[in-house]
Design a protein around this motif. Structure first.
Motif, short mmCIF file in Angstrom:
data_model
loop_
_atom_site.label_atom_id
_atom_site.label_comp_id
_atom_site.label_asym_id
_atom_site.label_seq_id
_atom_site.Cartn_x
_atom_site.Cartn_y
_atom_site.Cartn_z
N ASP A 70 -41.88 25.09 87.89
CA ASP A 70 -41.48 24.50 89.29
C ASP A 70 -39.58 23.92 89.09
O ASP A 70 -39.18 23.32 89.60
CB ASP A 70 -41.96 23.05 89.61
N CYS A 71 -39.34 24.40 87.40
CA CYS A 71 -38.54 24.64 87.43
C CYS A 71 -37.07 24.93 87.67
O CYS A 71 -37.36 26.69 88.30
CB CYS A 71 -37.86 23.75 85.87
N SER A 72 -35.35 25.21 88.07
CA SER A 72 -34.93 25.91 87.96
C SER A 72 -34.26 25.87 86.87
O SER A 72 -33.63 24.56 85.77
CB SER A 72 -33.96 25.36 89.47
N VAL A 73 -33.90 26.67 86.22
CA VAL A 73 -32.72 26.64 84.88
C VAL A 73 -31.34 27.49 85.16
O VAL A 73 -31.12 28.15 85.65
CB VAL A 73 -33.61 27.91 83.31
N ILE A 74 -30.21 26.78 85.01
CA ILE A 74 -28.73 26.86 84.56
C ILE A 74 -28.39 26.91 83.75
O ILE A 74 -28.57 26.57 82.13
CB ILE A 74 -27.93 25.49 84.86
N ASP A 75 -28.43 28.19 83.08
CA ASP A 75 -27.68 28.98 81.37
C ASP A 75 -26.43 29.25 81.37
O ASP A 75 -25.85 29.49 82.16
CB ASP A 75 -28.67 30.30 81.62
N ASP A 76 -25.66 27.87 80.75
CA ASP A 76 -24.34 28.73 80.59
C ASP A 76 -24.62 28.18 78.69
O ASP A 76 -23.93 27.36 78.50
CB ASP A 76 -23.66 27.29 80.56
N SER A 77 -24.90 29.00 78.24
CA SER A 77 -24.90 28.61 76.57
C SER A 77 -24.10 29.99 75.50
O SER A 77 -24.07 30.10 74.32
CB SER A 77 -26.54 29.35 76.19
N TYR A 78 -22.93 29.97 76.63
CA TYR A 78 -21.53 30.66 75.88
C TYR A 78 -20.94 30.07 75.59
O TYR A 78 -20.84 30.36 74.18
CB TYR A 78 -20.78 31.98 77.34
N ASN A 79 -20.34 28.99 75.47
CA ASN A 79 -19.29 28.05 74.78
C ASN A 79 -19.50 26.72 75.16
O ASN A 79 -20.86 26.61 76.60
CB ASN A 79 -17.95 28.62 75.12
N SER A 80 -19.02 25.30 74.77
CA SER A 80 -19.04 24.49 75.40
C SER A 80 -18.17 23.63 74.89
O SER A 80 -17.37 23.42 73.30
CB SER A 80 -20.28 24.08 74.31
N ASP A 81 -17.11 23.12 75.59
CA ASP A 81 -15.80 22.34 75.45
C ASP A 81 -15.85 21.39 76.50
O ASP A 81 -16.48 21.75 77.47
CB ASP A 81 -14.82 23.30 75.59
N VAL A 82 -15.04 20.78 77.14
CA VAL A 82 -15.19 19.25 77.93
C VAL A 82 -15.12 19.89 78.80
O VAL A 82 -15.52 19.91 79.82
CB VAL A 82 -14.65 18.35 77.17
N GLN A 83 -13.94 20.84 79.62
CA GLN A 83 -13.54 21.53 80.69
C GLN A 83 -14.82 22.32 81.03
O GLN A 83 -15.34 21.86 82.68
CB GLN A 83 -12.44 21.91 80.95
N SER A 84 -15.43 23.12 80.51
CA SER A 84 -16.95 23.83 81.21
C SER A 84 -17.73 23.43 81.16
O SER A 84 -18.68 23.39 81.98
CB SER A 84 -17.02 25.48 80.44
N LEU A 85 -18.62 22.24 80.37
CA LEU A 85 -18.96 21.17 80.48
C LEU A 85 -19.18 20.95 82.20
O LEU A 85 -20.02 20.04 82.84
CB LEU A 85 -19.26 20.71 79.46
N GLU A 86 -18.01 20.32 82.29
CA GLU A 86 -17.67 18.89 83.77
C GLU A 86 -18.17 20.71 84.72
O GLU A 86 -18.72 19.88 85.75
CB GLU A 86 -15.70 19.22 83.52
N PRO A 128 -20.84 38.50 72.46
CA PRO A 128 -19.92 38.91 73.59
C PRO A 128 -19.63 37.68 74.75
O PRO A 128 -20.18 36.90 74.46
CB PRO A 128 -21.34 39.16 74.82
N VAL A 129 -18.85 37.61 75.59
CA VAL A 129 -17.87 36.88 76.49
C VAL A 129 -18.79 36.80 77.65
O VAL A 129 -18.22 37.86 78.20
CB VAL A 129 -16.40 36.69 76.39
N SER A 130 -19.21 35.96 78.39
CA SER A 130 -20.10 35.80 79.86
C SER A 130 -18.85 34.08 80.49
O SER A 130 -19.20 33.40 79.86
CB SER A 130 -21.29 36.14 79.29
N MET A 131 -18.70 34.71 81.58
CA MET A 131 -18.32 33.22 81.72
C MET A 131 -18.82 33.10 82.84
O MET A 131 -18.62 31.87 83.59
CB MET A 131 -16.80 33.78 82.92
N ARG A 132 -20.23 32.98 83.76
CA ARG A 132 -20.54 33.14 84.86
C ARG A 132 -22.00 31.91 84.00
O ARG A 132 -23.28 32.04 83.11
CB ARG A 132 -20.93 33.95 85.45
N LEU A 133 -22.50 30.73 84.87
CA LEU A 133 -23.31 30.48 85.20
C LEU A 133 -24.47 31.08 85.25
O LEU A 133 -24.38 31.94 86.47
CB LEU A 133 -23.32 29.01 85.23
N GLU A 134 -25.71 31.20 85.18
CA GLU A 134 -27.02 32.11 85.59
C GLU A 134 -27.96 31.31 86.32
O GLU A 134 -28.20 30.38 85.30
CB GLU A 134 -27.63 32.43 84.80
N LEU A 135 -28.08 30.97 86.88
CA LEU A 135 -29.22 29.90 88.12
C LEU A 135 -30.43 31.14 87.83
O LEU A 135 -30.44 32.25 89.17
CB LEU A 135 -29.02 29.94 89.28
#
Ligand SMILES: *Cc1c(COP(=O)(O)O)cnc(C)c1O
Length: 820
Positions: free
Chosen positions: A327-343, A314-321
């Protein structure tokens, strides 16, 4: 990003720009947002005129180290080391430069458009062909007039296939994108009603989209879709797919859902072939057929196509907070990894102020088109520039380049399993954790460890929609008019710092809360904007001053108490806001009290009046327009009197959301936007779709039961079905904010796109809905409200207003934030 093949003076020539080049710099990165500059050297800043004039940001970019600029006119200010390239239109220049860059390469480029599925098809084609091609593509859904040139700029010498999507919302846009992408192969995805608003009719929309393919050699499309537009397809070669027409190049003649998969048989080149898709919803199936057809058209064998399609993810374009453990916050972005989306993800990470520490868990990056040492040096720079305090690298390649990372707290693991076996969750506390991993690293396993287990009813908040709504109201204001964002009552139920971070980053001028405690929570989460407290309480004075919160002073009693307090505390010129009661009769000084108030304010050294304001009682209602005018008149008189004794200008404001649209002459110096930010405004006809609802409330089915006609359902036997059927019990009740008034068929929910009524009384933690005739299972998602079933509709069902529906959603319901 590539090794710089351009210099300032070359770009000046390419753009035919005016302006002199003092020092020639190498250029490798195109910048458009002064807030997102991580590596200024090699950066060329385009001062795009958007909502705010791009030129305002030149100073910000210059201070960040950028030295090369494309501008419409020379900016004011002192920028001794800068080169300014002057062009008639900055966006056009960005597009010209990208088109020039594109021309330097001659490998095949696929251009994708359509109204739905562009991004999915692009990402899936990438998944399907990445094994044998070095592919360059748009990051996320960067498919606009600005996104496409930035995407195309990434093309480098190692690529041998380009896949770019193009999105248009009105006539005349596609020619520009075509000139930048210059596709040789065209792919048309589903054409539905999305973005109909920008076109006269469906014909005009389709013809506009087809312009992307005007110079293509080959077009891949669905037979039925273009049945009436055959003449408009001018490509020499066509690859047609169909589920009905047996002469199509790919004719799908048999389809069946098998558990969670979908199995299809087709005729291709006179032979029967097959394909298994790991999804079963209609949109995914259609997108998968588009990919199947494209692979075959590009010469892949049916066996390879089938083998790879079966493994699509599945493709998900969104970050999930999300709210995390300890007491942590988690930003989930495990759909792909390239330099642009890392930025993009790091940028979102840097906007989070609520925890003192920022942690990045990153996997190896595949298919970057860069040599590993170049890639990881770039990643390390980026990570450092974005202020990451703790770095966890997962994968062989990151481990091998560990010395590039100049961060004291760094750890490296060979694999996700290796990390999980060593994981001690108690070592993560009060930090924001960004999880960014390529698919194959299965970071969802890490996410499960870090995210707080949530009850299955969640409210999803779309931060892009919040931004859209904010910009919509900004576009209605004259330059210089400030915006106060109303974030009282947990931002109308939508959240606290999660929204405030976004609003602060996007430079609203003020926030307003109802009570001091709400302001304290925002301060503790790192919000530095000025915050007004509307319901000032004497017992909260200490908190106000300790956390720099600005009180609303609405009565003489409160005024006296506050002056006494600041006097005793030896505080001078404390910022306060004066509320005038012009007709609401809730809080505020009335017109006959203004003179006395002025006497008290005159030369009062203890407070400084920041603003004078009032509140309209019926800004959205034509029936009360005369009353509104009267309110405005009373307000004008009052602030003039006050300004006179103060001897300095104060900020004047009276408009709430609906006032912004309906009373432009009363914007004064600032407007207060509340419900409109959250996507609701009674003053805007719904057909205009000007706003985007930001919240969706979702729950799930815990059990399904067959019910006979006459059986009763729920407490007090109030519910029953007229015929035999089936009901589903869902995990939401009045304690979650789904009010009892919705019971017995008054309310409805969305199940697989179908609206179904409630049955029987709503219980505390659950309720029942009629799912007779629907193909549903236990665990399936049920929508309580979203952009299809709107809050306005729910409000009508039970005779209330959208405000109450939103703020009623209880704190027990977990909030998840999305950002694209
Ligand atoms: C809540 C509130 C607003 C916002 O009203 P909306 O209709 O939600 O825009 C504005 N001003 C005051 C004083 C408020 O209390």
């Amino acid at each position: 990003m590539h090794k710089s093949r351009y210099t300032t003076s070359q770009i000046r020539e390419i753009l035919n720009a005016k302006g002199s080049v003092a020092t020639d710099n190498p250029i490798s990165i195109l910048l458009t947002d002064s807030r997102r500059i991580s590596n200024p050297s090699g950066g060329l800043f385009f001062a795009l005129s958007g909502r705010r004039n791009g030129h305002e940001f030149i100073a910000e970019a210059y201070n960040a180290g950028v030295r090369d600029f494309v501008v419409k006119q020379m900016p004011e200010g002192y920028f001794p080391e800068a080169n300014f390239l002057i062009v008639p239109d900055v966006l056009t220049a960005l597009q010209q430069l990208a088109a020039y860059h594109r021309k330097q390469f001659n490998f095949p480029v696929i251009g994708i458009t359509g109204s739905n599925g562009k991004t999915i098809v692009k990402e899936w084609l990438y998944q399907l062909m990445a094994a044998d091609k070095n592919i360059v593509r748009n990051p996320k859904s960067y498919n606009s007039q600005m996104g496409v040139p930035l995407s195309v700029w990434q093309i480098n010498d190692r690529n041998n296939l380009g896949i770019f999507e193009a999105g248009v919302s009105t006539v005349g846009e596609m020619d520009k994108l075509e000139a930048i992408i210059q596709p040789e192969i065209g792919v048309l995805t589903h054409i539905g009603s999305a973005h109909d608003e920008g076109f006269a009719d469906r014909d005009e929309k389709i013809e506009e989209k087809l312009k992307l393919f005007k110079n293509c050699r080959l077009l891949i499309y669905n037979y039925e879709q273009l049945l009436e537009y055959k003449e408009a397809v001018k490509t020499p070669e066509k690859f047609i797919w169909s589920r009905k027409f047996n002469q199509a190049d790919l004719y799908v003649f048999s389809e069946a859902a098998i558990e969670k998969n979908y199995y299809m048989r087709a005729v291709y080149k006179g032979e029967e072939i097959e394909c298994l898709v790991p999804f079963r919803d209609e949109a995914s199936i259609e997108n998968a057929i588009v990919c199947w057809a494209t692979m075959l058209a590009l010469g892949y064998s049916p066996a390879v196509a089938d083998d790879r399609i079966e493994k699509l993810t599945p493709v998900s374009m969104r970050l999930e907070l999300k709210t995390g453990i300890n007491d942590c916050s988690v930003i989930d972005d495990s759909y792909n990894s390239d330099v642009q989306s890392l930025e993009i993800a790091l940028n979102f990470l840097s906007q989070q102020n609520q925890h003192p520490k920022k942690t990045l868990v990153l996997s190896d990056i595949y298919q970057s088109g860069l040599q590993q040492d170049v890639l990881y040096r770039q990643v390390a720079e980026l990570v450092k520039a974005r202020g990451v305090n703790k770095f966890i690298g997962i994968g062989e390649a990151l481990s091998a380049h560990r010395e590039y990372f100049d961060i004291p707290d760094k750890q490296f693991y060979k694999s996700t399993t290796d990390f999980l076996t060593h994981l001690q969750t108690q070592q993560f506390r009060n930090e924001v954790i960004l999880l960014k991993g390529s698919r194959t690293f299965e970071f969802e396993r890490i996410s499960r460890m870090f995210v707080q287990k949530a009850h299955e009813t969640v409210m999803e908040i779309n931060l892009n929609a919040l931004l859209h709504n904010l910009n919509f109201y900004r576009s209605k204001l004259k330059p210089g008019v400030k915006v106060m964002a109303m974030v009282k009552a947990f931002s109308y139920g939508s959240g606290t710092y999660e929204l405030a971070n976004m609003l602060q980053y996007n430079k609203v001028d003020y926030l307003a809360v109802a009570y001091a405690d709400e302001g304290v929570a925002l301060r503790q989460a790192g919000i530095t904007l000025p915050i007004v407290v509307l319901n000032t309480e004497v017992t909260a004075f200490e908190k106000l001053t300790a956390y720099k919160l600005e009180p609303n002073i609405y009565s003489f009693g409160l005024f006296d108490e506050f002056i006494k307090y600041v006097q005793d505390s030896n505080i001078f010129h404390y910022p306060v806001h004066i509320k005038i009661d012009t007709g609401m009769h809730r809080l505020g000084f009335e017109d006959f009290e203004i003179e006395t108030l002025c006497d008290l304010l005159e030369e009062n050294p203890y407070v400084r009046v920041q603003s004078v304001f009032s509140h309209l009682v019926a800004s959205d209602a034509e029936a009360h327009d005369l009353f509104t005018l009267k309110q405005i008149n009373i307000f004008e008189k009052a602030y003039q009197q006050i300004e006179e004794v103060l001897g300095y200008r104060v900020i004047r404001h009276i408009c709430n959301t609906s006032g912004i649209i309906r009373w432009p002459a009363a914007h004064y110096d600032m407007v207060r936007v509340g419900i409109g930010l959250y996507g609701v405004d009674a003053a805007i006809p719904e057909e205009e779709n000007a706003l985007q609802p930001i919240a969706s409330l979702k729950t799930s089915i815990s059990q399904i039961k067959k019910i006979l006609a006459g059986d009763t359902v729920g407490y007090n036997r109030n519910g029953s079905l007229t015929k035999d059927g089936k009901i589903a019990t869902v995990r939401i009740g009045y304690a979650d904010g789904y009010l009892r008034a919705f019971g017995n068929g008054v309310g409805c929910m969305l199940v697989k796109g179908t609206k179904v009524p409630t049955v029987g009384n709503v219980s505390m933690d659950m309720c029942m809905i009629d799912v007779t005739g629907l193909d549903v299972r236990e665990g399936d998602e049920v929508v309580v409200f979203n952009d299809k079933l709107k809050i306005e509709e729910l409000a009508k069902q039970i005779g209330t207003i959208p405000y109450e529906i939103l703020t009623n959603v209880s704190q027990r319901v977990k909030r998840v934030y999305f950002y694209e």
